[in-house]
Design a protein around this motif. Structure first.
Motif, short mmCIF file in Angstrom:
data_model
loop_
_atom_site.label_atom_id
_atom_site.label_comp_id
_atom_site.label_asym_id
_atom_site.label_seq_id
_atom_site.Cartn_x
_atom_site.Cartn_y
_atom_site.Cartn_z
N MET A 11 38.05 31.84 39.74
CA MET A 11 39.40 32.45 39.97
C MET A 11 39.77 31.67 41.45
O MET A 11 39.07 31.32 42.15
N ASP A 12 41.07 31.20 41.21
CA ASP A 12 41.60 30.82 42.19
C ASP A 12 42.27 31.64 43.43
O ASP A 12 42.24 32.90 43.06
N PRO A 13 42.69 31.44 44.53
CA PRO A 13 43.05 32.30 45.39
C PRO A 13 44.44 33.31 45.04
O PRO A 13 44.71 34.25 45.44
N ARG A 14 45.20 32.89 44.07
CA ARG A 14 46.13 33.48 43.55
C ARG A 14 45.71 34.42 42.22
O ARG A 14 46.66 35.19 41.86
N GLY A 15 44.61 34.52 41.91
CA GLY A 15 43.89 35.39 40.87
C GLY A 15 44.15 34.64 39.76
O GLY A 15 43.62 35.55 38.48
N ARG A 16 44.17 33.52 39.36
CA ARG A 16 44.28 32.89 38.06
C ARG A 16 42.99 32.69 37.74
O ARG A 16 42.27 32.29 38.37
N VAL A 17 42.90 32.44 36.39
CA VAL A 17 41.60 31.80 35.78
C VAL A 17 41.73 30.49 35.30
O VAL A 17 42.79 30.08 34.81
N LEU A 18 40.44 29.64 35.15
CA LEU A 18 40.48 28.22 34.73
C LEU A 18 40.31 28.49 33.37
O LEU A 18 39.22 28.98 32.97
N LEU A 19 41.14 27.65 32.37
CA LEU A 19 40.90 27.60 30.97
C LEU A 19 41.19 26.17 30.49
O LEU A 19 42.14 25.40 31.16
N GLY A 20 40.35 25.77 29.74
CA GLY A 20 40.44 24.52 29.13
C GLY A 20 40.84 24.36 27.53
O GLY A 20 40.40 25.45 26.97
N ASN A 21 41.57 23.44 27.01
CA ASN A 21 41.77 23.49 25.76
C ASN A 21 40.44 22.98 24.93
O ASN A 21 40.01 21.83 25.07
N ARG A 22 39.83 24.09 24.28
CA ARG A 22 38.68 23.64 23.60
C ARG A 22 39.14 23.09 22.01
O ARG A 22 39.61 23.55 21.16
N ILE A 23 38.59 21.73 21.86
CA ILE A 23 38.90 20.93 20.69
C ILE A 23 37.47 20.41 20.01
O ILE A 23 37.55 19.51 19.58
N LYS A 24 36.47 21.01 20.35
CA LYS A 24 35.16 21.06 19.53
C LYS A 24 35.33 20.79 17.97
O LYS A 24 35.84 21.35 17.41
N ALA A 25 34.86 19.47 17.65
CA ALA A 25 34.78 19.03 16.10
C ALA A 25 34.42 20.27 15.16
O ALA A 25 33.18 21.02 15.32
N GLY A 26 35.16 20.66 14.10
CA GLY A 26 34.82 21.62 13.20
C GLY A 26 35.21 22.92 13.62
O GLY A 26 34.96 23.80 12.83
N GLU A 27 35.77 23.03 14.67
CA GLU A 27 36.47 24.30 15.26
C GLU A 27 37.93 24.31 15.31
O GLU A 27 38.32 23.36 15.79
N GLY A 77 43.31 24.09 33.10
CA GLY A 77 44.75 24.57 34.04
C GLY A 77 44.33 25.94 34.24
O GLY A 77 43.34 26.58 33.68
N TRP A 78 45.19 26.19 35.18
CA TRP A 78 45.02 27.92 36.01
C TRP A 78 46.20 28.89 35.25
O TRP A 78 47.20 28.27 35.36
N TYR A 79 45.69 29.98 34.87
CA TYR A 79 46.73 30.86 34.20
C TYR A 79 46.42 32.19 34.73
O TYR A 79 45.24 32.73 35.14
N ALA A 80 47.49 32.91 34.88
CA ALA A 80 47.66 34.42 35.59
C ALA A 80 47.02 35.10 34.43
O ALA A 80 47.29 35.01 33.03
N PRO A 81 46.35 36.40 34.87
CA PRO A 81 45.59 37.13 33.62
C PRO A 81 46.62 37.58 32.80
O PRO A 81 46.32 37.86 31.59
N ASP A 82 47.94 37.64 33.13
CA ASP A 82 49.13 38.44 32.14
C ASP A 82 49.77 37.31 31.36
O ASP A 82 50.75 37.31 30.41
#
Length: 129
Positions: free
Chosen positions: A1-17, A92-97
């Motif tokens: 969580m960053d100081p602004r309350g956002r969460v870190l998410l990555g674009n998952r591009i795993k083969a076969g999914e 990237g960082w994303y707000a919970p909403d």
């Protein structure tokens, strides 16, 4: 969580999914605690070292076989990097909403628990704190 309350998410591009958005994560190695594994995975996948995660819940899939620990940690300030570009890109960082979709199912469970919402269908959650 960053100081602004956002969460870190990555674009998952795993083969076969199908591509999804995912929190840093992975498997617990022998001899590790869940917290140690969460810190290691954040460092391996996104280059963010020095985190001190706290487990908030354990989620068990009721429609398959899987268990996920939801953990939170304050961001130590290191910029995320795509260290495993064949699996995860576009951190990237994303707000919970304002979370991107679709979410990787274990990440969706972790994020709903973190936000105080009921778990997604197919999950049973056991709060830790």
């Amino acid at each position: 969580m960053d100081p602004r309350g956002r969460v870190l998410l990555g674009n998952r591009i795993k083969a076969g999914e199908e591509p999804t958005w995912c929190l840093p994560g992975g498997h617990v190695e022998g001899g590790e605690t869940i917290e140690q594994a969460a810190a290691r995975e954040a460092a391996e996948e996104a280059g963010i070292g020095g985190t001190q995660p706290e487990v908030i819940a354990i989620g068990v899939q009721t429609t398959g076989s899987g268990m996920t620990a939801a953990a939170v940690a304050p961001w130590p300030g290191t910029a995320p990097q795509a260290l495993e570009p064949e699996v995860m890109t576009d951190w990237g960082w994303y707000a919970p909403d304002e979370l991107p979709e679709p979410l990787y199912p274990p990440s969706a469970m972790s994020l709903t628990v973190w936000r105080g919402l009921p778990p997604p269908e197919g999950w049973r959650v056991y709060p830790v704190r």
